[in-house]
Design a protein around this motif. Sequence first.
Motif, PDB file in Angstrom:
ATOM      1  N   LYS A 113       0.829  -1.214   0.000  1.00  0.00           N
ATOM      2  CA  LYS A 113       0.000   0.000   0.000  1.00  0.00           C
ATOM      3  C   LYS A 113       0.862   1.262   0.000  1.00  0.00           C
ATOM      4  CE  LYS A 113      -4.313   1.350   2.313  1.00  0.00           C
ATOM      5  NZ  LYS A 113      -5.133   1.589   1.129  1.00  0.00           N
ATOM      6  N   ALA A 114       2.013   1.206   0.696  1.00  0.00           N
ATOM      7  CA  ALA A 114       2.907   2.369   0.751  1.00  0.00           C
ATOM      8  C   ALA A 114       3.691   2.570  -0.541  1.00  0.00           C
ATOM      9  CB  ALA A 114       3.874   2.214   1.927  1.00  0.00           C
ATOM     10  N   LEU A 115       4.073   1.471  -1.195  1.00  0.00           N
ATOM     11  CA  LEU A 115       4.881   1.559  -2.424  1.00  0.00           C
ATOM     12  C   LEU A 115       4.043   1.939  -3.647  1.00  0.00           C
ATOM     13  CD1 LEU A 115       7.646   1.032  -3.901  1.00  0.00           C
ATOM     14  CD2 LEU A 115       6.806  -1.299  -4.286  1.00  0.00           C
ATOM     15  N   LYS A 116       2.838   1.430  -3.708  1.00  0.00           N
ATOM     16  CA  LYS A 116       2.026   1.521  -4.931  1.00  0.00           C
ATOM     17  C   LYS A 116       1.911   2.933  -5.528  1.00  0.00           C
ATOM     18  CE  LYS A 116      -1.962  -0.966  -6.714  1.00  0.00           C
ATOM     19  NZ  LYS A 116      -3.208  -1.683  -6.387  1.00  0.00           N
ATOM     20  N   PRO A 117       1.684   3.979  -4.728  1.00  0.00           N
ATOM     21  CA  PRO A 117       1.552   5.326  -5.319  1.00  0.00           C
ATOM     22  C   PRO A 117       2.822   5.846  -5.993  1.00  0.00           C
ATOM     23  CG  PRO A 117       0.719   5.272  -3.053  1.00  0.00           C
ATOM     24  CD  PRO A 117       1.451   3.998  -3.270  1.00  0.00           C
ATOM     25  N   LEU A 118       3.967   5.253  -5.679  1.00  0.00           N
ATOM     26  CA  LEU A 118       5.239   5.719  -6.255  1.00  0.00           C
ATOM     27  C   LEU A 118       5.545   5.098  -7.616  1.00  0.00           C
ATOM     28  CD1 LEU A 118       7.571   5.423  -3.097  1.00  0.00           C
ATOM     29  CD2 LEU A 118       6.086   7.330  -3.749  1.00  0.00           C
ATOM     30  N   LEU A 119       4.860   4.024  -7.942  1.00  0.00           N
ATOM     31  CA  LEU A 119       5.239   3.223  -9.107  1.00  0.00           C
ATOM     32  C   LEU A 119       4.902   3.893 -10.435  1.00  0.00           C
ATOM     33  CD1 LEU A 119       4.161  -0.311  -7.841  1.00  0.00           C
ATOM     34  CD2 LEU A 119       6.482   0.642  -7.943  1.00  0.00           C
ATOM     35  N   GLN A 120       5.863   3.779 -11.368  1.00  0.00           N
ATOM     36  CA  GLN A 120       5.657   4.217 -12.743  1.00  0.00           C
ATOM     37  C   GLN A 120       5.914   3.022 -13.676  1.00  0.00           C
ATOM     38  OE1 GLN A 120       7.649   8.033 -13.628  1.00  0.00           O
ATOM     39  NE2 GLN A 120       7.945   8.255 -11.413  1.00  0.00           N
ATOM     40  N   LYS A 121       5.653   3.216 -14.944  1.00  0.00           N
ATOM     41  CA  LYS A 121       5.735   2.089 -15.893  1.00  0.00           C
ATOM     42  C   LYS A 121       7.093   1.417 -15.938  1.00  0.00           C
ATOM     43  CE  LYS A 121       1.997   3.335 -19.048  1.00  0.00           C
ATOM     44  NZ  LYS A 121       1.625   3.772 -20.421  1.00  0.00           N
ATOM     45  N   HIS A 122       8.168   2.182 -15.733  1.00  0.00           N
ATOM     46  CA  HIS A 122       9.506   1.590 -15.867  1.00  0.00           C
ATOM     47  C   HIS A 122       9.949   0.844 -14.599  1.00  0.00           C
ATOM     48  CE1 HIS A 122      10.455   5.485 -13.935  1.00  0.00           C
ATOM     49  NE2 HIS A 122      11.510   4.864 -13.435  1.00  0.00           N
ATOM     50  N   HIS A 123       9.142   0.894 -13.546  1.00  0.00           N
ATOM     51  CA  HIS A 123       9.494   0.200 -12.304  1.00  0.00           C
ATOM     52  C   HIS A 123       9.095  -1.267 -12.386  1.00  0.00           C
ATOM     53  CE1 HIS A 123       9.379   4.411 -10.418  1.00  0.00           C
ATOM     54  NE2 HIS A 123      10.639   4.023 -10.461  1.00  0.00           N
ATOM     55  N   PHE A 207      13.426   2.806  -1.082  1.00  0.00           N
ATOM     56  CA  PHE A 207      12.441   2.602  -0.015  1.00  0.00           C
ATOM     57  C   PHE A 207      13.155   1.933   1.158  1.00  0.00           C
ATOM     58  CE2 PHE A 207       7.717   2.162   0.630  1.00  0.00           C
ATOM     59  CZ  PHE A 207       7.772   1.673   1.927  1.00  0.00           C
ATOM     60  N   ASP A 208      13.086   2.568   2.327  1.00  0.00           N
ATOM     61  CA  ASP A 208      13.721   2.015   3.517  1.00  0.00           C
ATOM     62  C   ASP A 208      12.642   1.625   4.519  1.00  0.00           C
ATOM     63  OD1 ASP A 208      15.459   1.345   5.609  1.00  0.00           O
ATOM     64  OD2 ASP A 208      16.829   2.999   5.139  1.00  0.00           O
ATOM     65  N   ALA A 222      20.590   8.335  -1.631  1.00  0.00           N
ATOM     66  CA  ALA A 222      19.786   8.115  -2.838  1.00  0.00           C
ATOM     67  C   ALA A 222      19.131   9.414  -3.294  1.00  0.00           C
ATOM     68  CB  ALA A 222      18.731   7.048  -2.567  1.00  0.00           C
ATOM     69  N   LYS A 223      18.640  10.188  -2.327  1.00  0.00           N
ATOM     70  CA  LYS A 223      17.975  11.470  -2.611  1.00  0.00           C
ATOM     71  C   LYS A 223      18.945  12.445  -3.274  1.00  0.00           C
ATOM     72  CE  LYS A 223      15.590  15.097   0.048  1.00  0.00           C
ATOM     73  NZ  LYS A 223      15.247  15.450   1.463  1.00  0.00           N
ATOM     74  N   LYS A 224      20.183  12.409  -2.821  1.00  0.00           N
ATOM     75  CA  LYS A 224      21.213  13.294  -3.374  1.00  0.00           C
ATOM     76  C   LYS A 224      21.404  13.065  -4.873  1.00  0.00           C
ATOM     77  CE  LYS A 224      25.849  14.899  -2.152  1.00  0.00           C
ATOM     78  NZ  LYS A 224      27.066  14.599  -1.387  1.00  0.00           N
ATOM     79  N   GLN A 225      21.157  11.841  -5.314  1.00  0.00           N
ATOM     80  CA  GLN A 225      21.294  11.501  -6.741  1.00  0.00           C
ATOM     81  C   GLN A 225      19.982  11.702  -7.518  1.00  0.00           C
ATOM     82  OE1 GLN A 225      24.336  10.758  -7.941  1.00  0.00           O
ATOM     83  NE2 GLN A 225      25.061  11.052  -5.839  1.00  0.00           N
ATOM     84  N   GLY A 226      18.952  12.196  -6.810  1.00  0.00           N
ATOM     85  CA  GLY A 226      17.686  12.495  -7.491  1.00  0.00           C
ATOM     86  C   GLY A 226      16.608  11.437  -7.339  1.00  0.00           C
ATOM     87  N   ALA A 227      16.902  10.362  -6.618  1.00  0.00           N
ATOM     88  CA  ALA A 227      15.918   9.275  -6.468  1.00  0.00           C
ATOM     89  C   ALA A 227      14.725   9.719  -5.622  1.00  0.00           C
ATOM     90  CB  ALA A 227      16.582   8.066  -5.823  1.00  0.00           C
ATOM     91  N   GLN A 228      13.601   9.088  -5.882  1.00  0.00           N
ATOM     92  CA  GLN A 228      12.419   9.287  -5.043  1.00  0.00           C
ATOM     93  C   GLN A 228      12.586   8.416  -3.798  1.00  0.00           C
ATOM     94  OE1 GLN A 228       8.796   8.524  -7.153  1.00  0.00           O
ATOM     95  NE2 GLN A 228       7.535   9.610  -5.678  1.00  0.00           N
ATOM     96  N   ILE A 229      12.351   8.976  -2.624  1.00  0.00           N
ATOM     97  CA  ILE A 229      12.610   8.206  -1.407  1.00  0.00           C
ATOM     98  C   ILE A 229      11.364   8.069  -0.535  1.00  0.00           C
ATOM     99  CG2 ILE A 229      15.045   8.891  -1.384  1.00  0.00           C
ATOM    100  CD1 ILE A 229      14.310  10.754   1.029  1.00  0.00           C
ATOM    101  N   LYS A 230      11.342   7.002   0.255  1.00  0.00           N
ATOM    102  CA  LYS A 230      10.251   6.806   1.215  1.00  0.00           C
ATOM    103  C   LYS A 230      10.743   5.944   2.367  1.00  0.00           C
ATOM    104  CE  LYS A 230       5.314   6.323   1.227  1.00  0.00           C
ATOM    105  NZ  LYS A 230       4.131   6.230   0.359  1.00  0.00           N
ATOM    106  N   ASN A 231      10.375   6.337   3.587  1.00  0.00           N
ATOM    107  CA  ASN A 231      10.746   5.521   4.738  1.00  0.00           C
ATOM    108  C   ASN A 231       9.592   4.577   5.124  1.00  0.00           C
ATOM    109  OD1 ASN A 231       8.873   6.882   6.411  1.00  0.00           O
ATOM    110  ND2 ASN A 231      10.403   8.252   7.247  1.00  0.00           N
ATOM    111  N   GLY A 232       9.787   3.835   6.217  1.00  0.00           N
ATOM    112  CA  GLY A 232       8.831   2.787   6.561  1.00  0.00           C
ATOM    113  C   GLY A 232       7.657   3.209   7.416  1.00  0.00           C
TER     114      GLY A 232
END
Length: 250
Positions: A113-123, A207-208, A222-232
């Motif tokens: 449920k937490a991951l799903k909103p972040l997903l795009q086609k290339h994931h 995702f941590d 990861a954020k420093k390199q531009g990645a989308q991040i999310k904690n637990g």
Amino acid sequence: MLENARKRFGLLGRNISYSFSKGYFIDKFNNENFEGCTYENFDVQDIAKFGEIIKNNSDLKGVNVTIPYKEAVLPFLSKLSKKAALIGAVNTIKVTKKGKLKGYNTDYYGFKKALKPLLQKHHKNALILGTGGASKAVAFALHELGIEYTFVSREAKEIAVSYDQIDASTFDNYHIIINTSPVGTSPDIESSPAIPYEYFTERHIAFDLIYNPAETQFLKKAKKQGAQIKNGYEMLVYQAEKAWKIWNKE
């Protein structure tokens, strides 16, 4: 609303004074007027003590399970839900009216449920850092989402690659990196999994499962390199609410 009869719940784990669950449920009981409900930590150094906890606490209605007992607790259970059996790890236990213990896994639900909103086609592919009980729930959720995954462990195994095998081409193929290991948890907040962070891009999700600290070194790098991040944190809220429903289902 629950009846006013005393209902006890708790968390089974080792060195869990920091844990999310106790604070979350005590706040819930106070804010939502669940009178007679209590929540406590069962902090044990040996899983064998769990038998004594159940025996000596006849008014216990439900238990959450955390590191390192999500797999070790299985022999104590009379029954598993279908999904917990498939996952092979339990983080929620319901004490039935007959006093039997039934195991469930709400971690997979919370993570999904937490991951799903972040997903795009290339994931399409994910790396799971760690091979403990939480990693099994994450793998199950990814499978349900149609995402391929590979485990990463300290040493290469039949089911996992090793950390030193991860390179630029790995990051080209895996756009979701999930830390299910305890590396970076408070108080050891300067640590991070040994991966080449320079290969993260804006196309990646980091995702941590750790929520304390809110932004781990893994997420910061990861954020420093531009990645989308999310904690637990959000995952924990979802899994806790799912556990609450299980405990109070007739």
